[in-house]
Design a protein around this motif. Structure first.
Motif, PDB file in Angstrom:
ATOM      1  N   ASP A  58       0.827  -1.212   0.000  1.00 13.10           N
ATOM      2  CA  ASP A  58       0.000   0.000   0.000  1.00 13.10           C
ATOM      3  C   ASP A  58       0.858   1.259   0.000  1.00 13.10           C
ATOM      4  O   ASP A  58       0.517   2.269  -0.627  1.00 13.10           O
ATOM      5  CB  ASP A  58      -0.910   0.031   1.241  1.00 13.10           C
ATOM      6  N   GLU A  59       1.959   1.214   0.735  1.00 17.12           N
ATOM      7  CA  GLU A  59       2.836   2.375   0.870  1.00 17.12           C
ATOM      8  C   GLU A  59       4.285   1.943   0.650  1.00 17.12           C
ATOM      9  O   GLU A  59       4.713   0.910   1.163  1.00 17.12           O
ATOM     10  CB  GLU A  59       2.683   3.013   2.254  1.00 17.12           C
ATOM     11  N   PHE A  60       5.014   2.762  -0.115  1.00 18.77           N
ATOM     12  CA  PHE A  60       6.406   2.442  -0.464  1.00 18.77           C
ATOM     13  C   PHE A  60       7.220   3.726  -0.296  1.00 18.77           C
ATOM     14  O   PHE A  60       6.968   4.720  -0.984  1.00 18.77           O
ATOM     15  CB  PHE A  60       6.467   1.928  -1.904  1.00 18.77           C
ATOM     16  N   PHE A  61       8.165   3.694   0.645  1.00 16.82           N
ATOM     17  CA  PHE A  61       8.949   4.897   0.939  1.00 16.82           C
ATOM     18  C   PHE A  61      10.424   4.663   0.666  1.00 16.82           C
ATOM     19  O   PHE A  61      10.971   3.590   0.952  1.00 16.82           O
ATOM     20  CB  PHE A  61       8.800   5.288   2.416  1.00 16.82           C
ATOM     21  N   LEU A  62      11.080   5.697   0.127  1.00 17.56           N
ATOM     22  CA  LEU A  62      12.531   5.729  -0.013  1.00 17.56           C
ATOM     23  C   LEU A  62      13.064   6.673   1.064  1.00 17.56           C
ATOM     24  O   LEU A  62      12.601   7.803   1.186  1.00 17.56           O
ATOM     25  CB  LEU A  62      12.926   6.226  -1.404  1.00 17.56           C
ATOM     26  N   TYR A  63      14.020   6.177   1.854  1.00 18.79           N
ATOM     27  CA  TYR A  63      14.572   6.962   2.957  1.00 18.79           C
ATOM     28  C   TYR A  63      15.974   7.465   2.625  1.00 18.79           C
ATOM     29  O   TYR A  63      16.747   6.773   1.959  1.00 18.79           O
ATOM     30  CB  TYR A  63      14.680   6.108   4.218  1.00 18.79           C
ATOM     31  N   ALA A  64      16.286   8.664   3.127  1.00 18.87           N
ATOM     32  CA  ALA A  64      17.658   9.146   3.182  1.00 18.87           C
ATOM     33  C   ALA A  64      18.100   9.016   4.630  1.00 18.87           C
ATOM     34  O   ALA A  64      17.413   9.485   5.544  1.00 18.87           O
ATOM     35  CB  ALA A  64      17.735  10.608   2.737  1.00 18.87           C
ATOM     36  N   LEU A  65      19.231   8.318   4.838  1.00 21.22           N
ATOM     37  CA  LEU A  65      19.676   8.018   6.197  1.00 21.22           C
ATOM     38  C   LEU A  65      21.021   8.658   6.517  1.00 21.22           C
ATOM     39  O   LEU A  65      21.862   8.859   5.636  1.00 21.22           O
ATOM     40  CB  LEU A  65      19.793   6.501   6.390  1.00 21.22           C
ATOM     41  N   ASN A  66      21.200   8.968   7.791  1.00 23.78           N
ATOM     42  CA  ASN A  66      22.503   9.353   8.319  1.00 23.78           C
ATOM     43  C   ASN A  66      23.227   8.055   8.669  1.00 23.78           C
ATOM     44  O   ASN A  66      22.713   7.254   9.453  1.00 23.78           O
ATOM     45  CB  ASN A  66      22.311  10.221   9.566  1.00 23.78           C
ATOM     46  N   PHE A  93      15.443   4.894  11.774  1.00 22.71           N
ATOM     47  CA  PHE A  93      15.101   3.726  10.954  1.00 22.71           C
ATOM     48  C   PHE A  93      16.104   2.637  11.271  1.00 22.71           C
ATOM     49  O   PHE A  93      17.228   2.648  10.777  1.00 22.71           O
ATOM     50  CB  PHE A  93      15.144   4.117   9.472  1.00 22.71           C
ATOM     51  N   HIS A  94      15.724   1.718  12.156  1.00 24.48           N
ATOM     52  CA  HIS A  94      16.595   0.602  12.564  1.00 24.48           C
ATOM     53  C   HIS A  94      17.973   1.098  12.992  1.00 24.48           C
ATOM     54  O   HIS A  94      19.004   0.640  12.504  1.00 24.48           O
ATOM     55  CB  HIS A  94      16.682  -0.438  11.456  1.00 24.48           C
ATOM     56  N   ASP A  95      17.948   2.064  13.901  1.00 26.32           N
ATOM     57  CA  ASP A  95      19.117   2.660  14.560  1.00 26.32           C
ATOM     58  C   ASP A  95      19.860   3.681  13.701  1.00 26.32           C
ATOM     59  O   ASP A  95      20.913   4.185  14.114  1.00 26.32           O
ATOM     60  CB  ASP A  95      20.115   1.581  15.040  1.00 26.32           C
ATOM     61  N   TYR A  96      19.304   4.055  12.545  1.00 23.10           N
ATOM     62  CA  TYR A  96      19.950   5.081  11.724  1.00 23.10           C
ATOM     63  C   TYR A  96      19.024   6.286  11.589  1.00 23.10           C
ATOM     64  O   TYR A  96      17.857   6.144  11.173  1.00 23.10           O
ATOM     65  CB  TYR A  96      20.343   4.515  10.352  1.00 23.10           C
ATOM     66  N   PRO A  97      19.530   7.493  11.960  1.00 17.49           N
ATOM     67  CA  PRO A  97      18.698   8.689  11.901  1.00 17.49           C
ATOM     68  C   PRO A  97      18.162   8.952  10.492  1.00 17.49           C
ATOM     69  O   PRO A  97      18.882   8.808   9.499  1.00 17.49           O
ATOM     70  CB  PRO A  97      19.660   9.800  12.341  1.00 17.49           C
ATOM     71  N   ILE A  98      16.900   9.326  10.430  1.00 16.31           N
ATOM     72  CA  ILE A  98      16.244   9.603   9.146  1.00 16.31           C
ATOM     73  C   ILE A  98      16.455  11.067   8.776  1.00 16.31           C
ATOM     74  O   ILE A  98      16.078  11.973   9.521  1.00 16.31           O
ATOM     75  CB  ILE A  98      14.730   9.300   9.236  1.00 16.31           C
ATOM     76  N   LEU A  99      17.070  11.307   7.624  1.00 17.77           N
ATOM     77  CA  LEU A  99      17.234  12.672   7.109  1.00 17.77           C
ATOM     78  C   LEU A  99      15.959  13.134   6.408  1.00 17.77           C
ATOM     79  O   LEU A  99      15.675  14.325   6.333  1.00 17.77           O
ATOM     80  CB  LEU A  99      18.421  12.736   6.145  1.00 17.77           C
ATOM     81  N   GLY A 100      15.208  12.183   5.876  1.00 16.30           N
ATOM     82  CA  GLY A 100      13.950  12.479   5.193  1.00 16.30           C
ATOM     83  C   GLY A 100      13.448  11.226   4.505  1.00 16.30           C
ATOM     84  O   GLY A 100      14.190  10.254   4.326  1.00 16.30           O
ATOM     85  N   LYS A 101      12.182  11.240   4.135  1.00 18.94           N
ATOM     86  CA  LYS A 101      11.614  10.094   3.420  1.00 18.94           C
ATOM     87  C   LYS A 101      10.665  10.593   2.345  1.00 18.94           C
ATOM     88  O   LYS A 101      10.042  11.646   2.469  1.00 18.94           O
ATOM     89  CB  LYS A 101      10.893   9.139   4.376  1.00 18.94           C
ATOM     90  N   LEU A 102      10.558   9.799   1.292  1.00 18.32           N
ATOM     91  CA  LEU A 102       9.748  10.168   0.129  1.00 18.32           C
ATOM     92  C   LEU A 102       8.859   8.990  -0.249  1.00 18.32           C
ATOM     93  O   LEU A 102       9.358   7.893  -0.495  1.00 18.32           O
ATOM     94  CB  LEU A 102      10.667  10.536  -1.040  1.00 18.32           C
TER      95      LEU A 102
END
Length: 199
Positions: free
Chosen positions: A63-71, A92-101
């Motif tokens: 239903d939902e599909f996101f691409l993440y930018a991670l630190n 996101f599983h111990d990695y800071p999220i810079l943003g998601k699309l």
């Protein structure tokens, strides 16, 4: 004593064999959606070796599909240094999220094709792990999370569809640039490797 009907026994045995064959085929044969994507036979073999059919169909029909930018610096390291806890919805599983699309339509299909084509045939990658990308696919209360490090050729997969695991991925610069462009076009900051920052 009642005699057994050999024809009936043969029929039941045949049905059992067909049922077992059907189960084996469903579990181990690549889903038709992979062939419909025009992937190479080696790419299909690699995907089918690493992901089970339930995971593949989930990625295809979520239903939902996101691409993440991670630190790439783990949140646990940052929290230890600063003494400040990062909110759970920003990790996101111990990695800071810079943003998601959120991706739909052609953009989702492109990212999935590139992901499938980059999967390697081995579960091993480098010992380092500095992920700068992630994928979150949600269908109802079922999820697949992919934490991806192209530099270390490694992906960690977290899912409630099966056991979590890791495998290798060989993303070329074209794939990385494509994903980064999707993110930066949406005004999402990205983390670049040191050798990229110097350019």
């Amino acid at each position: 004593m009642k005699k057994r009907n050999p024809k009936k026994i043969l029929l039941v045995s045949g049905l059992i064999v067909l049922l077992l064959f059907g189960i084996f085929y469903y579990i181990y044969s690549p889903p038709s959606c992979l062939y419909n994507r025009g992937l190479s036979s080696s790419a299909i073999a690699n995907v089918n070796k690493i992901l089970n059919n339930a995971e593949i169909w989930h990625l295809e029909g979520c239903d939902e599909f996101f691409l993440y930018a991670l630190n790439p610096t783990p949140a646990s390291f940052t929290e230890e240094d600063t003494g400040k806890k990062i909110p759970e919805d920003q990790v996101f599983h111990d990695y800071p999220i810079l943003g998601k699309l959120q991706l739909q339509g052609e953009d989702k299909e492109t990212v999935l094709n590139q992901f499938y084509s980059s999967i390697g045939s081995s579960p091993f990658g480098a010992l380092c792990f500095e992920p700068r990308h992630g994928i979150h696919a949600l269908y109802g209360n079922l999820y697949i999370d992919l934490v991806i490090c192209f530099e270390c050729i490694r992906v960690e997969i977290y899912t409630n569809l099966g056991s979590s695991q890791h495998f290798n991925i060989f993303g070329n610069s074209e794939v990385i640039q494509s994903w980064n462009k999707l993110l930066t076009d949406a005004k999402i900051p990205i983390s670049l490797p040191m050798n990229e920052k110097k350019k």
